[in-house]
Design an enzyme around this catalytic site. Structure first.
Site, PDB file in Angstrom:
ATOM      1  N   LYS A 208     -11.682  21.316  13.475  1.00 57.54           N
ATOM      2  CA  LYS A 208     -11.701  22.259  14.595  1.00 57.54           C
ATOM      3  C   LYS A 208     -10.939  21.668  15.785  1.00 57.54           C
ATOM      4  O   LYS A 208     -10.078  22.314  16.369  1.00 57.54           O
ATOM      5  CB  LYS A 208     -13.153  22.566  14.963  1.00 57.54           C
ATOM      6  CG  LYS A 208     -13.293  23.523  16.118  1.00 57.54           C
ATOM      7  CD  LYS A 208     -14.749  23.884  16.361  1.00 57.54           C
ATOM      8  CE  LYS A 208     -14.862  24.652  17.676  1.00 57.54           C
ATOM      9  NZ  LYS A 208     -16.242  25.003  18.000  1.00 57.54           N
ATOM     10  N   GLU A 214     -12.276  10.143  11.917  1.00 57.31           N
ATOM     11  CA  GLU A 214     -12.339   9.982  10.456  1.00 57.31           C
ATOM     12  C   GLU A 214     -11.289  10.857   9.774  1.00 57.31           C
ATOM     13  O   GLU A 214     -10.575  10.409   8.869  1.00 57.31           O
ATOM     14  CB  GLU A 214     -13.729  10.395   9.930  1.00 57.31           C
ATOM     15  CG  GLU A 214     -14.866   9.490  10.353  1.00 57.31           C
ATOM     16  CD  GLU A 214     -15.559   9.950  11.627  1.00 57.31           C
ATOM     17  OE1 GLU A 214     -14.890  10.562  12.489  1.00 57.31           O
ATOM     18  OE2 GLU A 214     -16.763   9.682  11.774  1.00 57.31           O
ATOM     19  N   GLY A 269     -18.654  24.243  14.419  1.00 57.46           N
ATOM     20  CA  GLY A 269     -18.237  23.559  13.184  1.00 57.46           C
ATOM     21  C   GLY A 269     -19.151  23.876  12.008  1.00 57.46           C
ATOM     22  O   GLY A 269     -18.693  24.176  10.904  1.00 57.46           O
ATOM     23  N   GLU A 355     -28.226  19.570  13.130  1.00 55.67           N
ATOM     24  CA  GLU A 355     -27.308  19.492  14.265  1.00 55.67           C
ATOM     25  C   GLU A 355     -27.619  20.646  15.230  1.00 55.67           C
ATOM     26  O   GLU A 355     -27.377  20.538  16.426  1.00 55.67           O
ATOM     27  CB  GLU A 355     -25.845  19.548  13.787  1.00 55.67           C
ATOM     28  CG  GLU A 355     -24.883  18.928  14.791  1.00 55.67           C
ATOM     29  CD  GLU A 355     -23.476  18.713  14.242  1.00 55.67           C
ATOM     30  OE1 GLU A 355     -23.012  17.569  14.202  1.00 55.67           O
ATOM     31  OE2 GLU A 355     -22.832  19.711  13.863  1.00 55.67           O
ATOM     32  N   HIS A 386     -38.942  15.149 -11.070  1.00 55.82           N
ATOM     33  CA  HIS A 386     -39.132  13.876 -11.776  1.00 55.82           C
ATOM     34  C   HIS A 386     -38.865  12.688 -10.869  1.00 55.82           C
ATOM     35  O   HIS A 386     -38.676  11.577 -11.338  1.00 55.82           O
ATOM     36  CB  HIS A 386     -38.250  13.845 -13.024  1.00 55.82           C
ATOM     37  CG  HIS A 386     -38.610  14.934 -13.978  1.00 55.82           C
ATOM     38  ND1 HIS A 386     -39.582  14.780 -14.936  1.00 55.82           N
ATOM     39  CD2 HIS A 386     -38.181  16.223 -14.064  1.00 55.82           C
ATOM     40  CE1 HIS A 386     -39.710  15.924 -15.600  1.00 55.82           C
ATOM     41  NE2 HIS A 386     -38.880  16.822 -15.085  1.00 55.82           N
ATOM     42  N   LYS A 506     -19.719   8.010  18.890  1.00 58.07           N
ATOM     43  CA  LYS A 506     -18.255   8.070  18.759  1.00 58.07           C
ATOM     44  C   LYS A 506     -17.593   7.218  19.838  1.00 58.07           C
ATOM     45  O   LYS A 506     -16.646   6.474  19.573  1.00 58.07           O
ATOM     46  CB  LYS A 506     -17.756   9.510  18.924  1.00 58.07           C
ATOM     47  CG  LYS A 506     -18.137  10.450  17.814  1.00 58.07           C
ATOM     48  CD  LYS A 506     -17.521  11.823  18.065  1.00 58.07           C
ATOM     49  CE  LYS A 506     -18.100  12.883  17.156  1.00 58.07           C
ATOM     50  NZ  LYS A 506     -17.614  14.223  17.412  1.00 58.07           N
TER      51      LYS A 506
HETATM   52  O1  F6P Z   1     -19.408  14.954  15.197  1.00 60.97           O
HETATM   53  C1  F6P Z   1     -19.969  16.179  14.881  1.00 60.97           C
HETATM   54  C2  F6P Z   1     -18.925  17.244  14.717  1.00 60.97           C
HETATM   55  O2  F6P Z   1     -18.406  17.592  15.951  1.00 60.97           O
HETATM   56  C3  F6P Z   1     -19.484  18.460  14.001  1.00 60.97           C
HETATM   57  O3  F6P Z   1     -20.139  19.326  14.839  1.00 60.97           O
HETATM   58  C4  F6P Z   1     -18.264  19.010  13.363  1.00 60.97           C
HETATM   59  O4  F6P Z   1     -18.568  19.899  12.322  1.00 60.97           O
HETATM   60  C5  F6P Z   1     -17.596  17.744  12.881  1.00 60.97           C
HETATM   61  O5  F6P Z   1     -17.865  16.793  13.895  1.00 60.97           O
HETATM   62  C6  F6P Z   1     -16.128  17.827  12.625  1.00 60.97           C
HETATM   63  O6  F6P Z   1     -15.410  18.208  13.752  1.00 60.97           O
HETATM   64  P1  F6P Z   1     -13.930  18.717  13.635  1.00 60.97           P
HETATM   65  O7  F6P Z   1     -13.896  19.931  12.776  1.00 60.97           O
HETATM   66  O8  F6P Z   1     -13.485  18.987  15.040  1.00 60.97           O
HETATM   67  O9  F6P Z   1     -13.106  17.599  13.009  1.00 60.97           O
END
Ligand code: F6P
Length: 543
Positions: A208, A214, A269, A355, A386, A506
């Site tokens: 988004k 990452e 998100g 969340e 199980h 973060k």
């Molecule tokens: O760190 C949480 C978050 O902001 C979530 O709410 C979101 O779904 C995810 O990271 C990924 O964010 P993006 O789509 O901006 O990479």
């Protein structure tokens, strides 16, 4: 919003009193006194049948809970959300995932813009692209059609796509390979790409914000891998597309914005699997099935918007969650799909629920004096039976469970499906009614073992049944939980649509990264534990 604090509301006080009266009653008694409750305490919508009769609740409980919803202005807040008002107050945003699944031709004008028209413009572009990939018309850099699609994203930009792909695999193109890379642990991308040829591989970078570290790290490594195999940066254009709200950052990364699919800041998100974030889903199952999924979402949205509160599936489930969390002190809720294709559904729900409702201040910024979002977790049945079901049956904690089952398997084989579904009904029955000491003794059990074999029961379940797992049904199921989350968040008076709690980690990771990478010993100014851990890591790294 309502001005009366939650615990001062008349319905809350009535529920406290009511809990004192019936909280200790056993489901065995409730069923004995009211044998018709199994037929009566149920509701149905969008292909989903909910049996909520095995809850520690009576008609009076449900009446008071509905009263609580009214007093908490659930209907008004729901309507505000559907109108596009900025109900995400801490981020000053509208919350309009419901617009993502409004049918073509419908209109919702928010601040002068018809958002439904915009949604369908993107859906049409996605459909065109998905068709080109599926038909082989979209060629890679060397002229080969695409065989592998790798979605790179995390959180809502991963969990929705991977859950939907797994859930709808039956409807997917089996000659295409789909992989999902989320973790910044390099093993994730290395394992996802090790057996693929770059000239047949398409990366869908889903983010988004297009600022998530990452995802960017994985996207850069994917580009290195691709350019390494194909020998030129020019190959990137045919092998990378982006899904984002941030065109500038997409361009900065080097993806042509003509190959970008957009969405809007009013899609959270964790509420985005039916936006362009679902691009990999659409390539997998095709635009027609994707539209069926949207129709399922929409049918549940309409049910939530219009059905009376006492017959409204998401409202009933949300209210029951509140009942257990706030009056029984329940800490966690299990969700067990008896459908192998839904194996990632609990993981998806964890982000959606936790969340959203893991908040400790109200919309006004006041610290709450009651519990909010429970832990959601689960595994597909029958596997969980199980392993951890023992604790649900005989442990000291109360864990309400949602059991999800279907009338038919998508892969029928011998009597597997009846065996599977017998377990759904048996678990709900065993959890509710258990086995008394007398019953255990009557079986001739060794007296020393009797206490170990007693099952106290009185453990609540919701059972959800549907005919079969289709794209339509998946949409309805996800929307059911989305609106249940909204119902809970509204009662608690919290903002279910922000996620400030993920930010501090973060920021700290961004500060620590250069300290780990520094060739010389960094000047560490953290607490003594963090400093020592960093020094220890640096030593391990060099050893
Ligand atoms: O760190 C949480 C978050 O902001 C979530 O709410 C979101 O779904 C995810 O990271 C990924 O964010 P993006 O789509 O901006 O990479």
């Amino acid at each position: 919003m309502t001005t009366t604090p939650l615990r001062d509301r008349a319905s809350w006080k009535a529920l406290e009193q009511h809990h004192a009266e019936i909280g200790g009653r056993h489901l065995r008694e409730l069923f004995a006194e009211d044998p018709g409750r199994g037929e009566r305490m149920c509701a149905e919508a969008a292909g989903l049948y909910l049996d909520y009769s095995k809850n520690r609740a009576t008609d009076e409980t449900m009446r008071l809970l509905v009263e609580l919803a009214r007093e908490s202005e659930l209907e008004r807040r729901r309507d505000m959300m559907f109108r596009g008002e900025r109900v995400n107050t801490s981020e000053r945003r509208s919350v309009l995932h419901v617009a993502l699944r409004m049918p073509k031709g419908a209109s919702l004008v928010v601040e002068g813009v018809d958002v439904v028209a915009e949604v369908h413009e993107v859906l049409d572009r996605m459909a065109g692209f998905a068709q080109r990939v599926r038909s082989g018309e979209w060629k890679g850099h060397t002229g080969k059609p695409i065989k592998n699609i790798v979605n790179i994203g995390i959180g809502g930009s991963d969990l929705g796509p991977v859950m939907a792909y797994e859930a709808l695999r039956h409807y997917s193109r089996r000659d295409l390979t789909f992989r999902f890379v989320s973790n910044v642990d390099s093993t994730d991308i290395v394992e996802a790409t090790r057996d693929l040829f770059a000239d047949e591989t398409l990366f869908v970078v889903s983010s988004k914000t297009f600022g998530t570290s990452e995802t960017l790290a994985n996207a850069h490594s994917a580009r290195d891998w691709l350019v390494g195999q194909l020998g030129t940066e020019e190959a990137v254009a045919r092998h990378f597309v982006a899904v984002s709200t941030n065109a500038e950052r997409v361009a900065e990364f080097g993806i042509d914005t003509a190959n970008m699919f957009g969405f809007w800041d009013w899609v959270g998100g964790r509420y985005s699997m039916d936006s362009a974030i679902g691009l990999s889903t659409m390539v997998a199952i095709g635009p027609e099935h994707f539209r069926e999924m949207l129709a399922g979402f929409h049918e549940m949205d309409e049910h939530f918007r219009t059905a009376p509160l006492g017959e409204n599936l998401p409202v009933l489930m949300g209210l029951l969650a509140v009942w257990y969390v706030n009056f029984f002190g329940v800490q966690s809720i299990g969700v067990m799909p008896y459908e192998q294709y839904l194996k990632r559904f609990p993981a998806y729900l964890q982000q959606l629920t936790m969340e959203s409702n893991g908040k400790h201040v109200t919309l006004d910024g006041e610290v709450v004096d009651y519990d909010t979002g429970p832990v959601y977790w689960g595994e597909p049945g029958t596997n969980g039976q199980h392993s951890f079901y023992q604790l649900i049956h005989q442990g000291t904690r109360l864990i309400p469970v949602d059991l999800i089952g279907f009338g038919a398997s998508l892969n029928p084989l011998r009597d597997h499906h009846d065996l599977l579904m017998a377990n759904v009904f048996a678990q709900a029955q065993a959890l509710a009614f258990g086995k008394t000491e007398e019953e255990v003794r009557a079986e001739g059990t060794d007296p020393g073992v009797v206490p170990h074999r007693v099952m106290r029961g009185n453990r609540p379940t919701n059972v959800l049944l549907a005919q079969r797992l289709t794209p339509h049904l998946l949409g309805a199921l996800v929307a059911l939980y989305e609106h249940s989350v909204f119902t809970q968040g509204t009662i608690w008076g919290i903002d279910s649509f922000d996620q400030w709690g993920v930010e501090l980690g973060k920021v700290l990771a961004a500060q620590i990264t250069p300290e780990l990478e520094s060739p010389t010993d960094p000047d560490l100014t953290h607490d003594s534990s963090t400093n020592t851990l960093i020094r220890h890591y640096r030593a391990l790294k060099q050893s």
